[in-house]
Design an enzyme around this catalytic site. Structure first.
Site, PDB file in Angstrom:
ATOM      1  N   ASP A 278       0.855  -1.194   0.000  1.00  0.00           N
ATOM      2  CA  ASP A 278       0.000   0.000   0.000  1.00  0.00           C
ATOM      3  C   ASP A 278       0.893   1.248   0.000  1.00  0.00           C
ATOM      4  O   ASP A 278       1.809   1.348   0.821  1.00  0.00           O
ATOM      5  CB  ASP A 278      -0.900  -0.002   1.247  1.00  0.00           C
TER       6      ASP A 278
ATOM      7  N   ASP B 199       3.828  -0.757  -8.875  1.00  0.00           N
ATOM      8  CA  ASP B 199       3.554   0.060 -10.068  1.00  0.00           C
ATOM      9  C   ASP B 199       3.526   1.537  -9.680  1.00  0.00           C
ATOM     10  O   ASP B 199       3.264   2.382 -10.533  1.00  0.00           O
ATOM     11  CB  ASP B 199       2.196  -0.322 -10.683  1.00  0.00           C
TER      12      ASP B 199
ATOM     13  N   LYS C 189       0.083  10.005   1.548  1.00  0.00           N
ATOM     14  CA  LYS C 189       0.137  11.230   2.379  1.00  0.00           C
ATOM     15  C   LYS C 189       1.346  11.199   3.306  1.00  0.00           C
ATOM     16  O   LYS C 189       1.620  10.183   3.937  1.00  0.00           O
ATOM     17  CB  LYS C 189      -1.143  11.354   3.222  1.00  0.00           C
TER      18      LYS C 189
HETATM   19  N1  SAM Z   1       1.001  -8.544  -2.553  1.00  0.00           N
HETATM   20  C1  SAM Z   1      -0.346  -8.677  -3.085  1.00  0.00           C
HETATM   21  C2  SAM Z   1      -0.365  -8.442  -4.561  1.00  0.00           C
HETATM   22  O1  SAM Z   1       0.625  -7.884  -5.075  1.00  0.00           O
HETATM   23  O2  SAM Z   1      -1.340  -8.810  -5.225  1.00  0.00           O
HETATM   24  C3  SAM Z   1      -1.324  -7.741  -2.347  1.00  0.00           C
HETATM   25  C4  SAM Z   1      -1.081  -6.267  -2.499  1.00  0.00           C
HETATM   26  S1  SAM Z   1      -2.210  -5.289  -1.539  1.00  0.00           S
HETATM   27  C5  SAM Z   1      -2.127  -3.699  -2.276  1.00  0.00           C
HETATM   28  C6  SAM Z   1      -1.316  -5.053  -0.026  1.00  0.00           C
HETATM   29  C7  SAM Z   1      -1.586  -6.141   0.999  1.00  0.00           C
HETATM   30  O3  SAM Z   1      -0.754  -5.934   2.132  1.00  0.00           O
HETATM   31  C8  SAM Z   1      -3.024  -6.128   1.511  1.00  0.00           C
HETATM   32  O4  SAM Z   1      -3.585  -7.425   1.412  1.00  0.00           O
HETATM   33  C9  SAM Z   1      -2.882  -5.663   2.961  1.00  0.00           C
HETATM   34  O5  SAM Z   1      -3.882  -6.199   3.806  1.00  0.00           O
HETATM   35  C10 SAM Z   1      -1.504  -6.173   3.310  1.00  0.00           C
HETATM   36  N2  SAM Z   1      -0.857  -5.415   4.396  1.00  0.00           N
HETATM   37  C11 SAM Z   1      -0.712  -4.075   4.456  1.00  0.00           C
HETATM   38  N3  SAM Z   1      -0.088  -3.714   5.588  1.00  0.00           N
HETATM   39  C12 SAM Z   1       0.167  -4.864   6.265  1.00  0.00           C
HETATM   40  C13 SAM Z   1       0.789  -5.150   7.515  1.00  0.00           C
HETATM   41  N4  SAM Z   1       1.237  -4.172   8.301  1.00  0.00           N
HETATM   42  N5  SAM Z   1       0.890  -6.436   7.901  1.00  0.00           N
HETATM   43  C14 SAM Z   1       0.411  -7.447   7.113  1.00  0.00           C
HETATM   44  N6  SAM Z   1      -0.188  -7.228   5.916  1.00  0.00           N
HETATM   45  C15 SAM Z   1      -0.313  -5.958   5.497  1.00  0.00           C
END
Ligand code: SAM
Length: 213
Positions: free
Chosen positions: A118, A154, A122
């Site tokens: 993610d 990306d 911000k």
């Molecule tokens: N890696 C996958 C892909 O490329 O298709 C998922 C990308 S998605 C944008 C980011 C994932 O990271 C989400 O499923 C979110 O729940 C997980 N995530 C974000 N912060 C996290 C954290 N602190 N601990 C564990 N998972 C986390």
């Protein structure tokens, strides 16, 4: 990310302790005992629906893999993939990456994958980015000497931020592509987000960095 509420998710995860480790803290410092074979451990932080970790585990039986995901409602899809693939070298953990030290000790992990993390664009959310310096320190604290981080996104802003963060931390850049799908990199395994974003015409950035001794 929009999450669908799945009240049954916890029960489903609990039904498969061979894939979703129920007491991960009990393996701290001895993760090899959770797997059939004692071999290097690679983890993916934010594993999402699990395509990457499953396909990596299929392609590399000489590596153990752990996919880490915060949300149960997402992890159940990764679990479905594992049930179908029946692989001995991959597990899932439903934990927050901020708590990695509760579950892993120094030298447990030799590589961390960050795929399409993610972006938290911000400035006030900088600390949540998985490439923020505090996360780098956390990864270093559970990794072998010269452990590696492999990162794909990306998002140009997050990529540039991460390169600066890696460099400021003293990590060594060993690979970089500013357009992965039009590069000579072989063996790329696409994640769910990678497929979606590249179909939309987005360029994929990728780098590998390693901690110095
Ligand atoms: N890696 C996958 C892909 O490329 O298709 C998922 C990308 S998605 C944008 C980011 C994932 O990271 C989400 O499923 C979110 O729940 C997980 N995530 C974000 N912060 C996290 C954290 N602190 N601990 C564990 N998972 C986390």
């Amino acid at each position: 990310m929009r999450l669908r509420n799945k009240p049954w998710a916890q029960e489903r995860l609990d039904q498969y302790p061979q894939y979703v480790v129920p007491n991960p803290e009990s393996y701290k410092g001895r993760w090899n005992e959770a797997f059939d074979r004692n071999q290097p451990l690679h983890i993916e932080v934010g594993t999402g629906k699990g395509r990457f970790i499953t396909e990596m585990a299929k392609a590399n039986p000489e590596i153990n893999y752990i996919g880490i995901e915060l949300y149960k409602s997402v992890l159940v899809t990764a679990l479905d993939r594992l049930i179908e693939a029946e692989l001995p070298n991959v597990k899932l953990l439903n934990i927050n990456a901020a708590d990695l030290q509760k579950y892993f000790a120094k030298n447990d992990v030799s590589r961390v994958y960050l795929n399409f993390s993610d972006p938290w664009p911000k400035k006030r959310h900088e600390k949540r980015r998985l490439t923020y310096k505090d996360f780098l320190k956390l990864y270093e604290s559970i990794m072998v000497d010269e452990g590696e981080i492999h990162f794909k996104t990306d998002n140009q802003g997050l990529f540039e931020y991460s390169l600066i963060s890696f460099s400021a931390y003293g990590l060594l850049l060993t690979y970089i592509s500013l357009d992965l799908h039009n590069s000579d990199f072989t063996g790329n395994i696409m994640t769910e987000y990678e497929e979606k974003f590249s179909q939309q015409g987005n360029r994929i950035y990728r780098c590998e960095v390693k901690f110095r001794k």
